[in-house]
Design an enzyme around this catalytic site. Structure first.
Site, short mmCIF file in Angstrom:
data_model
loop_
_atom_site.label_atom_id
_atom_site.label_comp_id
_atom_site.label_asym_id
_atom_site.label_seq_id
_atom_site.Cartn_x
_atom_site.Cartn_y
_atom_site.Cartn_z
N HIS A 146 0.97 -0.81 0.05
CA HIS A 146 -0.21 0.33 -0.32
C HIS A 146 0.98 1.50 0.17
O HIS A 146 0.72 2.15 -0.46
CB HIS A 146 -0.81 -0.14 0.88
CG HIS A 146 -1.54 1.23 1.33
ND1 HIS A 146 -3.42 1.06 0.91
CD2 HIS A 146 -1.38 2.54 1.84
CE1 HIS A 146 -3.65 2.48 1.50
NE2 HIS A 146 -2.83 2.95 1.81
N GLU A 147 1.02 1.22 0.80
CA GLU A 147 2.90 2.64 1.11
C GLU A 147 3.41 2.59 -0.19
O GLU A 147 3.82 3.25 0.06
CB GLU A 147 3.33 2.58 2.29
CG GLU A 147 2.52 2.51 4.42
CD GLU A 147 1.78 3.71 3.57
OE1 GLU A 147 1.92 4.80 3.41
OE2 GLU A 147 0.63 4.04 4.33
N HIS A 150 2.48 4.78 -2.53
CA HIS A 150 2.08 6.41 -2.55
C HIS A 150 3.15 6.47 -2.34
O HIS A 150 3.96 7.64 -3.23
CB HIS A 150 1.21 5.88 -1.16
CG HIS A 150 0.60 5.97 -0.44
ND1 HIS A 150 -0.56 6.49 -1.40
CD2 HIS A 150 -0.48 5.55 0.64
CE1 HIS A 150 -1.93 6.47 -0.33
NE2 HIS A 150 -2.17 5.48 0.71
#
Length: 499
Positions: A146-147, A150
């Site tokens: 997920h990160e 980003h």
């Protein structure tokens, strides 16, 4: 309830860490050295929260952001579209889940709870302690991916990444990226939206990849493991109905339940469900083999209205009912206490005596075990061993045995490798999908907050020209989304802990 030993272990561990931290910070001789050591390693410690941050992965993020710029542009634009759809879909899903929770609170039907798409997970309550490692590793991997989304999206939009980190809150692991806020505020709302949607987009991709791997696992493991020949027993609960000298053992291959063939775990589950809801299976027995002494069993009614004729509660005998073709009344059922293994070994399954006439030329009769309403007699086929005979409630047999579809082709292969891969992929699908849903909700402190703000700035500028009004609209939408998520979590926790 949560196991007391697990709870005490977690509390004792955090108390020891926090006590050591307090003593070192209050020490005159060790305070400066200790705080310098924490700062040099990017560690931050607070009650029930440990955080680590580093810049060692910044070059990796930058390298990923430079791979095929055109493909990355299309990739993150796809993430932008998915994020907007997921934001709406998450609200619909949470609303439906809340309705299902209210329905479950007002009924005693356990099937309603099992139909919920989202459920609160509490280790030790509705998450077995034996599977905590799967849960935490899958949760950490989902957070890291997920990160990563980003970070790569931010660098592609010329936003600096200050660092990447991981944390542990109580027992739950997670990850984060620290973005340079000034750069983030200078780019357009559409660029911001690509960055904010990248996390849930990558969670969705990870979920799809895990599903594909799970689906292709029989093909990938084909050189080492075969499938379709039966369900392999990997664990038998000690002391259960499936345990014992004539029960199932680890390594046995189950190929059938009565006349229902078992080619894998799915067939095992389907067959047990079918046997649970269908009338008790009978067995074709030669009329000549019925001893006269058996036919005079004195039957009596149980409390539920069913008949029994084995009053001595023998472990080897069972009450059977049948229609004697030589009796005075052709439709009157007779009862006999017979040695169960002798009667059912090598015999064909039937439902009426007409079935026996079709299967055998000799005069045969269909004898049926006379049991309580929900109790079933089941023959479990696991060659080359003799049948395992089970008497009880069929779901109990399902809980007593763990099986897998994968049978090793070679003796040195471990039975649990496919089980590990299957279980981990299932946790990865569930947790990565749940992170995508939860982070899409327009809620304070989640990705959905920034996704909603950027979306409103990108779409409502010409409609609502006043910035304060747009922020007010966003505030009320976030308030509603936060209330919806909080209601789901609170009621979900209550349902898990109270029941």
């Amino acid at each position: 309830m949560i196991p007391v030993s697990l709870l005490m272990f977690v509390l004792a561990g955090w108390c020891a860490v926090y006590l050591a931290d307090t003593l070192l910070r209050s020490s005159v001789t060790h305070r400066i050295r200790y705080e310098s050591w924490l700062a040099s390693r990017g560690l931050m410690l607070s009650p029930f929260h440990l955080r680590w941050q580093t810049t060692m992965f910044n070059r990796l993020f930058a390298y990923c952001a430079r791979i095929n710029p055109q493909a990355l542009y299309l990739w993150f634009n796809g993430g932008l579209v998915f994020g907007i759809v997921a934001m709406v879909g998450s609200v619909v899903l949470l609303t439906k889940t809340l309705q299902q929770t209210f329905a479950q609170m007002t009924t005693d039907n356990p099937r309603i709870g099992g139909q919920q798409a989202l459920q609160v997970v509490v280790p030790g309550v509705n998450l077995p302690t034996s599977q905590l490692a799967y849960f935490f590793i899958a949760l950490l991997l989902s957070g890291v991916i997920h990160e990563l989304g980003h970070a790569v999206a931010a660098l592609r939009e010329q936003v600096r990444v200050n660092g990447f980190g991981m944390f542990v809150f109580v027992v739950y692991p997670g990850a984060f990226v620290d973005l340079f806020t000034t750069h983030l505020n200078l780019i357009s709302p559409t660029q911001q939206l690509r960055i904010f949607c990248a996390g849930v987009w990558h969670n969705f991709v990870l979920c799809v990849a895990a599903l594909a791997f799970l689906f292709l696992l029989p093909v990938l493991l084909f050189p080492m493991y075969s499938t379709g020949a039966g369900a392999l027993v990997t664990e038998v609960v000690q002391g259960s109905a499936a345990d014992g000298p004539r029960g199932l053992s680890v390594g046995d291959i189950v190929t059938g339940l009565e006349d229902c063939p078992v080619r894998g775990v799915e067939d095992w589950t389907t067959c047990l469900s079918h046997l649970s809801h269908s009338p008790q299976t009978g067995y074709c027995v030669s009329v000549a083999s019925l001893q006269p002494s058996w036919a005079h069993g004195r039957a009596f009614k149980r409390l539920d209205g069913t008949m029994d004729c084995c009053s001595n509660n023998s472990l080897t005998d069972l009450c059977f009912s049948y229609i004697n073709p030589q009796g005075r009344h052709s439709r009157e059922r007779e009862y006999a206490c017979m040695p169960v293994r002798k009667m059912v070994t090598g015999t064909k399954a039937c439902h009426t005596s007409n079935d026996c006439a079709m299967l055998s030329h000799a005069a045969s009769v269909c004898v049926t075990p006379s049991l309580e309403n929900q109790t079933r007699f089941i023959r479990v086929t696991h060659p080359p061993n003799t049948h395992m005979l089970f008497v009880g409630y069929p779901p109990h047999l399902q809980y007593a045995v763990s099986l897998t579809n994968f049978v090793p082709r070679f003796g040195f292969l471990h039975l649990d490798l496919p089980v590990f891969l299957e279980t981990f992929c299932k946790y990865l699908v569930s947790l990565s999908g749940a992170l995508a849903v939860v982070n899409s909700v327009p809620c304070f402190a989640l990705d959905g907050q920034w996704m909603l703000n950027a979306l409103l700035e990108a779409t409502l500028v010409t409609v609502v020209t006043d910035r304060q009004r747009r922020e007010l609209i966003g505030f009320f939408l976030l308030l509603a989304g936060s209330a919806l998520l909080a209601a789901n979590v609170a009621l979900g926790l209550w349902m898990v802990l109270a029941r």
